[in-house]
Scaffold this motif. Structure first.
Motif, short mmCIF file in Angstrom:
data_model
loop_
_atom_site.label_atom_id
_atom_site.label_comp_id
_atom_site.label_asym_id
_atom_site.label_seq_id
_atom_site.Cartn_x
_atom_site.Cartn_y
_atom_site.Cartn_z
N ALA A 53 -15.64 11.09 10.18
CA ALA A 53 -16.74 10.52 9.40
C ALA A 53 -16.79 11.09 7.99
O ALA A 53 -17.26 10.42 7.07
N PHE A 54 -16.34 12.32 7.80
CA PHE A 54 -16.44 12.96 6.50
C PHE A 54 -15.06 13.15 5.87
O PHE A 54 -14.80 12.72 4.77
N GLU A 55 -14.16 13.79 6.57
CA GLU A 55 -12.82 14.02 6.02
C GLU A 55 -11.87 14.35 7.13
O GLU A 55 -12.27 14.90 8.15
N GLU A 56 -10.61 13.98 6.95
CA GLU A 56 -9.60 14.43 7.88
C GLU A 56 -9.28 15.89 7.62
O GLU A 56 -9.44 16.35 6.50
N PRO A 57 -8.78 16.59 8.64
CA PRO A 57 -8.44 18.00 8.42
C PRO A 57 -7.17 18.14 7.60
O PRO A 57 -6.12 18.41 8.10
N VAL A 58 -7.31 17.92 6.31
CA VAL A 58 -6.17 18.08 5.43
C VAL A 58 -6.42 19.26 4.52
O VAL A 58 -7.53 19.74 4.39
N SER A 59 -5.39 19.67 3.88
CA SER A 59 -5.49 20.79 2.95
C SER A 59 -5.14 20.32 1.56
O SER A 59 -4.35 19.40 1.40
N LEU A 60 -5.72 20.98 0.60
CA LEU A 60 -5.45 20.65 -0.79
C LEU A 60 -4.11 21.25 -1.20
O LEU A 60 -3.83 22.40 -0.88
N ASN A 61 -3.30 20.47 -1.87
CA ASN A 61 -2.06 21.02 -2.43
C ASN A 61 -1.76 20.30 -3.74
O ASN A 61 -1.30 19.16 -3.73
N LEU A 62 -2.06 20.96 -4.82
CA LEU A 62 -1.94 20.32 -6.12
C LEU A 62 -0.70 20.72 -6.87
O LEU A 62 -0.63 20.58 -8.09
N SER A 63 0.29 21.24 -6.15
CA SER A 63 1.46 21.74 -6.85
C SER A 63 2.09 20.68 -7.73
O SER A 63 2.52 20.94 -8.85
N ARG A 64 2.10 19.43 -7.22
CA ARG A 64 2.72 18.36 -8.02
C ARG A 64 1.99 18.13 -9.33
O ARG A 64 2.56 17.63 -10.29
N LEU A 65 0.69 18.45 -9.34
CA LEU A 65 -0.11 18.14 -10.53
C LEU A 65 -0.24 19.33 -11.48
O LEU A 65 -0.99 19.25 -12.45
N LEU A 66 0.47 20.41 -11.20
CA LEU A 66 0.34 21.61 -12.03
C LEU A 66 0.52 21.33 -13.53
O LEU A 66 -0.31 21.75 -14.34
N ALA A 109 9.26 22.14 -10.43
CA ALA A 109 8.78 23.05 -9.39
C ALA A 109 8.93 22.43 -8.01
O ALA A 109 8.72 21.23 -7.84
N ASP A 110 9.32 23.23 -7.01
CA ASP A 110 9.55 22.70 -5.65
C ASP A 110 8.62 23.38 -4.63
O ASP A 110 8.62 24.58 -4.49
N MET A 111 7.80 22.57 -3.93
CA MET A 111 6.76 23.15 -3.07
C MET A 111 6.85 22.70 -1.61
O MET A 111 5.90 22.82 -0.87
N ALA A 112 8.00 22.20 -1.17
CA ALA A 112 8.09 21.61 0.18
C ALA A 112 7.72 22.59 1.29
O ALA A 112 7.16 22.21 2.31
N ASN A 113 8.05 23.87 1.06
CA ASN A 113 7.82 24.85 2.13
C ASN A 113 6.36 25.15 2.39
O ASN A 113 6.02 25.88 3.32
N LEU A 114 5.45 24.57 1.61
CA LEU A 114 4.05 24.88 1.79
C LEU A 114 3.38 24.00 2.84
O LEU A 114 2.27 24.27 3.27
#
Lengths: 308, 161, 332
Positions: C251-264, C307-312
């Motif tokens: 109803a509010f949000e899926e259990p996701v995490s923020l990852n803004l590495s692409r937008l740095l 920058a490469d962030m796949a391992n996160l």
């Protein structure tokens, strides 16, 4: 000594997206029949709703004031868009009626001119209240989750500084606000293309757990308690610690009747058992709660040890 | 099977006792973080081993013993997973939340006790596993290294029921 | 004024050292009490531990920030004042505050300290931010995670202070500092006690069919199928039914995490001064992994490399990621 006959009963701003027509009818009845002293108007939850009912404001204000009610205009809880910032600035520029501020943007616009502090401003303690008083606050509405002992300390601090103090004693508690609209989300939309689905739920959209327990209500960006706060038995205590205003939040029950129950209780024209029964008759199946006041889970209803 | 389990418990017990006393002596702040859960009974179940582990991290009455699975004591919290995963978690080489969410780690009972244990173990510099292996000299370190190599080449799957 | 500071979480002294060693520009932490919004069992610092931590961090050129970002209930303000006094005495580099009474105490008693405005103050407009800057001398605002990049660019032009933005970690949905969902179900308050869905009220129930329910104070917040990833019973990440939604939905949000590495790069370009990694309640391995990855990414961007962030991905709750509001308003 409790001065209950001087304690004011207030009607909080309508949180739901009631139609302009429903609001006109509602406020006509309130003006003519409800034993409330003060009425808060204005859109607190969603700026998209404001154009529907704001044109009626001057007439509503006039009608209520003619009936002897004090009117206060409440500001938006969340200010993000430019037009919301502008609406807040416009409100902050008014000197009559009084204004209730729910966001720091409003405080910024108001400066040190007199204003009321709304329940979204997080006036949790005496230090914050003292600060707000120095900035021109004349009245503070305390957060819904503040427990009784803290209310007592906060109320004393406010009274010593010459402020009035308000506590919500009836209606759904606001539990959270968000930038996201959960009404729209439930219909697969976003706030920008919501098509005003929130108008379908005049008392909030119910959410249940997967094992069918009614738990919360959705109202646009706001999440509310499923239960109605009911502090009828606690009111004498609130009065004795210095609370000057008791707020009733408008729900889809007979609010004139609700106001009468609370007024009679304040004036000691009813005993607590009768008042409770009368409120139950008006509200039907809705659960009552007072957990926050007693420092327990908000949804709980704690029975007082001794009846007054 | 139970006879074998009991035998293996008896064999490892002196080792476990040495290990837990050494850890307690070297990392006293661990206990402060446990707070009231110093007296909680934790059952740690490394699913491939023939026994489970009973931990009671009370600094005044430390218990760390192997118990056969058909005779586990009453416990406030259960932590179950593959042995190497538990070892890696103890050293915070693997993240507990990630393991739990991927269902490799099973947690039940008093969640606060488990959170405290996790936070207490997290506040340890270096590797408890290494320290423990070093207690047993070169053979100990070699065994640990081989276990780690084996574990990292295995697939991680759902925990065994 | 340095560019793209990395602000990293330190839940324990060992985690703090891990973050410092992994290249954090600053670490943030709290005391073992209600004065900060991560008041978890067994987490956080005693005054002595904080004193040692400050010495360690400063020796490596890392700043230490102290979170005092909860709301003292009336009658208990002394606890927050003592925390403020202790922090000032220990040489804390900046205090992260939300309550106006706490900010006012600093302004009056420790006017020389640097104040940052927590997300818990819910200041999302330039006017609200300017209020805190002008009244309390706030030097940096941690922006709520609800603004898009163009909005951040615009806000930057209209405020006198620095901007700090979340870049990785647990995604808050409700306006911080205005949420009493946890108190409604458990009796412990996020704002007053610094807890959110406290472990003491959490239970996981396994059912005979292999499904698992997560419960908070006896309320079922979610139920996970046999092969479904599990989650923590945070109320705003649960699944519920509505009259027109008979199947339980987020109803509010899926259990996701923020990852803004692409937008740095865009965030740096938008004027964001510092990047905050969420996760004081996460483990050292989380901290080490995330801080190293972002340290590398920031250094790469500064040097003009991709920058490469796949391992996160593996470290994110429920192992799904989002960029939240930052890219598009459709999130709202």
């Amino acid at each position: 000594m409790a001065v209950t006959d001087m304690t004011k009963l207030t009607l909080g701003p309508i949180t739901y997206h009631w139609s302009a027509e429903d609001r006109r009818d509602f406020y006509a009845r309130i003006a003519d029949e409800a034993p409330v002293d003060e009425v808060y108007l204005g859109e607190v939850i969603c700026s998209k709703r404001a154009p529907f009912h704001e044109p009626d404001l001057p007439d509503t204000i006039a009608r209520l004031e003619r009936a002897g009610k004090t009117v206060i205009l409440s500001s938006l809880a969340e200010v993000m868009l430019k037009r919301e910032g502008k609406a807040t600035v416009d409100l902050a520029a008014m000197d009559a009626p009084e204004i209730e501020i729910n966001n720091a943007a409003g405080l910024y616009a108001r400066g040190d001119r007199p204003h009321r502090i709304g329940p979204f401003m997080n006036a949790y303690n005496e230090a914050t209240i003292a600060w707000m008083a120095r900035q021109g606050a004349s009245h503070v509405c305390l957060p819904a989750e503040l427990p009784g002992e803290a209310i007592a300390v906060a109320a004393k601090a406010a009274r010593d500084l010459g402020l009035d103090v308000e506590v919500q004693v009836f209606g759904r508690a606001s539990l959270a606000v968000s930038a996201r609209c959960y009404h729209a989300r439930s219909h697969g939309r976003t706030k920008d293309n919501c098509q005003f689905v929130c108008e379908d739920d005049a008392d909030g959209m119910p959410l249940c757990t997967t094992d069918k327990w009614a738990i919360l209500r959705v109202n646009g960006i706001q999440t509310q308690s499923e239960s109605y706060v009911n502090l009828l038995p606690e009111m004498p205590q609130l009065v004795s610690v210095g609370v000057t205003h008791m707020r009733l939040m408008p729900q889809t029950v007979d609010m004139v009747a609700v106001a009468q129950v609370f007024r009679d209780a304040l004036d000691r024209k009813s005993d607590s058992g009768d008042a409770e029964k009368a409120l139950k008759d008006i509200c039907g199946d809705v659960a009552f709660s007072n957990g926050f006041y007693h420092g327990q889970a908000g949804y709980r209803r704690i029975a007082l040890a001794t009846a007054t | 099977m139970t006879g074998f389990a009991r035998l293996s418990c008896a064999v490892v017990q002196p080792i476990l006792t040495r290990v837990v006393r050494r850890i307690a002596a070297r990392h006293p702040t661990l206990f402060a973080r446990l707070g009231p859960h110093q007296v909680t009974n934790f059952l740690i179940d490394p699913i491939e081993l023939p026994f489970a582990l009973h931990l009671r991290p009370d600094p005044d009455a430390l218990v760390f013993r192997a118990v056969p699975r058909d005779a586990v004591p009453e416990h406030g919290a259960l932590i179950r997973g593959k042995f190497m995963l538990l070892l890696e978690l103890m050293d915070a080489e693997e993240d507990g939340d990630a393991a739990f969410f991927s269902r490799d780690l099973e947690v039940s009972g008093d969640t606060e006790a488990v959170v405290r244990l996790r936070n207490a173990l997290d506040d340890v510099d270096g590797s408890i596993a290494e320290e423990t292996a070093e207690m047993f000299g070169v053979p100990g370190c070699a065994i640990l290294a081989r276990l780690r190599r084996n574990y990292s080449t295995q697939e991680t799957g759902a925990f065994a029921p | 004024m340095s560019i793209a500071e990395l602000i990293c979480p330190a839940g324990t002294p060992a985690a703090l050292r891990t973050a410092v060693d992994a290249g954090a520009d600053a670490v943030y932490c709290g005391f073992q009490d209600a004065t900060n919004a991560r008041n978890f069992p067994g987490l956080n610092f005693t005054p002595d531990e904080l004193a040692e931590a400050v010495v360690y961090a400063h020796a490596k050129g890392t700043k230490v920030l102290l979170a005092l970002n909860t709301y003292p209930p009336a009658g208990k303000v002394d606890l927050w004042r003592q925390a403020a006094d202790t922090g000032a005495r220990l040489g804390i580099d900046a205090f992260i505050v939300a309550d106006m009474g706490v900010a006012d105490y600093f302004a009056q008693t420790h006017p020389q300290v640097r104040l940052h405005l927590s997300v818990q103050a819910a200041a999302s407009s330039p006017e609200a931010i300017r209020y805190y800057c002008e009244r309390f001398g706030v030097k940096r605002v941690v922006l709520p995670r609800i603004l898009t990049i163009p909005e951040i660019k615009q806000v930057r032009k209209e405020i006198p202070c620095e901007i700090e933005s979340f870049i990785f970690g647990n995604h808050g949905l409700m306006v911080e500092g205005r949420c009493s969902l946890t108190n409604y179900l458990t009796g412990q308050s996020t704002n007053m006690d610094g807890v959110c869905s406290p472990a003491s009220d959490v239970e996981y129930k396994r059912h005979a069919d292999g499904t698992m329910s997560s419960q908070l104070a006896g309320f079922t917040i979610d139920c996970f199928g046999l092969d479904e990833k599990a989650g923590y019973p945070t109320i705003c990440k649960g699944r519920y039914t509505a009259p027109h939604r008979a199947d339980a939905y987020y109803a509010f949000e899926e259990p996701v995490s923020l990852n803004l590495s692409r937008l740095l790069p865009e965030l740096i370009d938008a004027g964001v001064h510092a990047f905050k990694i969420e996760g004081r309640q996460r483990s050292k391995s989380y901290v080490r992994g995330v801080v190293r990855a972002f340290r590398q990414a920031v250094d790469d961007i500064r040097a003009g490399r991709p920058a490469d962030m796949a391992n996160l991905v593996a470290l994110t709750e429920g192992q799904k990621q989002t960029q939240g509001a930052f890219e598009t308003k459709k999130w709202r």
